[in-house]
Design an enzyme around this catalytic site. Structure first.
Site, short mmCIF file in Angstrom:
data_model
loop_
_atom_site.label_atom_id
_atom_site.label_comp_id
_atom_site.label_asym_id
_atom_site.label_seq_id
_atom_site.Cartn_x
_atom_site.Cartn_y
_atom_site.Cartn_z
N THR A 129 0.82 -1.21 0.00
CA THR A 129 0.00 0.00 0.00
C THR A 129 0.85 1.26 0.00
O THR A 129 0.41 2.32 -0.44
CB THR A 129 -0.95 -0.01 1.21
N LYS B 102 0.87 -12.53 7.43
CA LYS B 102 -0.23 -11.77 6.83
C LYS B 102 -0.76 -12.64 5.70
O LYS B 102 -0.13 -12.79 4.66
CB LYS B 102 0.27 -10.42 6.31
N ILE C 209 -4.27 -6.58 8.79
CA ILE C 209 -3.36 -5.55 8.27
C ILE C 209 -4.13 -4.91 7.12
O ILE C 209 -4.38 -5.54 6.10
CB ILE C 209 -2.02 -6.14 7.85
N TYR D 201 4.42 -12.47 4.42
CA TYR D 201 3.28 -11.93 3.68
C TYR D 201 2.96 -12.88 2.53
O TYR D 201 3.72 -12.97 1.56
CB TYR D 201 3.63 -10.53 3.17
#
Length: 311
Positions: free
Chosen positions: A51, A168, A209, A140
């Site tokens: 992001t 995540k 998250i 992730y």
């Protein structure tokens, strides 16, 4: 900071990187945005993640960003640093640099993208990163972006590794349920999909998250509180109204939609860096109507079902 610090974090915001129109980082915009997040139930902050447009940030820019955010946060919530790439050597060197830099509860390392490693290759990759410093590592797992998926079996092998403290997870709720059922006690499981946060928390995940927490943190907090209090009717009602907002925030390559909303709200999020481009003006208006005003009709022409943040 440690596993225990992150254990209390239910809403970790994957922080955008504010840019000037010329593409340089707008450091002056950071304090107001951080204070906004902390006022609306952000429990932790991830820097230099997807992001944040990390593929377009140099390591030097990331370190500047880290310093600027740490100065504003001043220890009020735990911070996580994006440290992983698809190059194991580069990831090792950067995680060492971040560990020496200090001030982070953990580093987030993405499953290697583009080069499509095997399960054993991914295992060795994360093991090497974890061995490189004393900075705890969160994996992730997002196959929609990286093409390959770290299987639950490989994840559980890594979960037993001393310096790997969480994941995540952006695969499926079935995988998440399996991981929650079989993980070591001190291993954190976060969903990386805002639309799945309701289901993940009910399965026993530790939190989310989030991108949506930039703009809808109060709703998320209210929903999580209802879940904790076993008020499923209230939590489900919030989720039904929340889903169209998540869809709007992922109706165009992220983080363009959330930046459009933040700009509208008066925060200087700025544009995206190429190859990402801002949401077209008419699309941005529809996104804002949904996310800010709750005008769900505005997105029906282009969005149906639940969008997954694969992009």
């Amino acid at each position: 900071m440690s596993y225990q610090d992150l254990k209390e974090c239910k809403i970790i915001t994957a922080f955008i990187t504010p840019f000037h129109e010329d593409g340089s980082i707008n450091f002056d915009a950071i304090p107001a945005l951080i204070e906004h997040l902390l006022a609306h139930h952000t429990d932790g902050i991830l820097l230099a993640g997807t992001t944040a447009e990390s593929p377009t940030l140099t390591h030097d820019e990331e370190l500047e960003l880290f310093a600027a955010v740490q100065k504003v946060v001043n220890g009020r919530v735990p911070l996580i640093a994006g440290v992983g790439t698809n190059d194991t050597r580069d990831s090792i060197e950067f995680v060492k640099e971040v560990a020496e830099f200090g001030g982070f509860a953990a580093g987030l390392a993405i499953v290697p993208y583009y080069n499509k490693p095997s399960q054993e290759g991914m295992y060795q990759h994360f093991k090497a990163i974890a061995d490189a410093s004393d900075l705890p590592i969160i994996i992730y797992n997002i196959p929609g972006r990286v093409v390959v998926e770290l299987t639950p079996e490989t994840m559980l092998r890594l979960a037993d590794y001393p310096n790997i403290i969480g994941v995540k997870e952006c695969t499926s709720l079935a995988n998440m349920a399996y991981l929650i059922e079989h993980k070591p006690e001190e291993f954190l499981i976060y969903t990386g999909e805002d639309g799945d946060a309701f289901h993940a928390m009910n399965l026993g995940a530790d939190g989310v998250i989030s991108v949506a927490s930039h703009t809808n943190g109060d709703e998320m907090h209210e929903m999580f509180t209802a879940i904790a209090e076993s008020d499923m009717k209230k939590a489900a009602a919030i989720q039904r109204k929340f889903i169209p907002k998540v869809n709007a925030l992922f109706s165009y390559p992220s983080p363009a939609p959330v930046k459009a909303v933040l700009n509208y709200m008066g925060f200087e999020a700025g544009p995206t860096r190429l190859p990402l481009i801002p949401a077209p003006e008419e699309d941005a208006k529809r996104i804002i109507k949904v996310v800010v005003d709750g005008d769900y009709e505005a997105t029906k022409a282009t969005v149906t079902g639940v969008l997954r943040p694969d992009y």
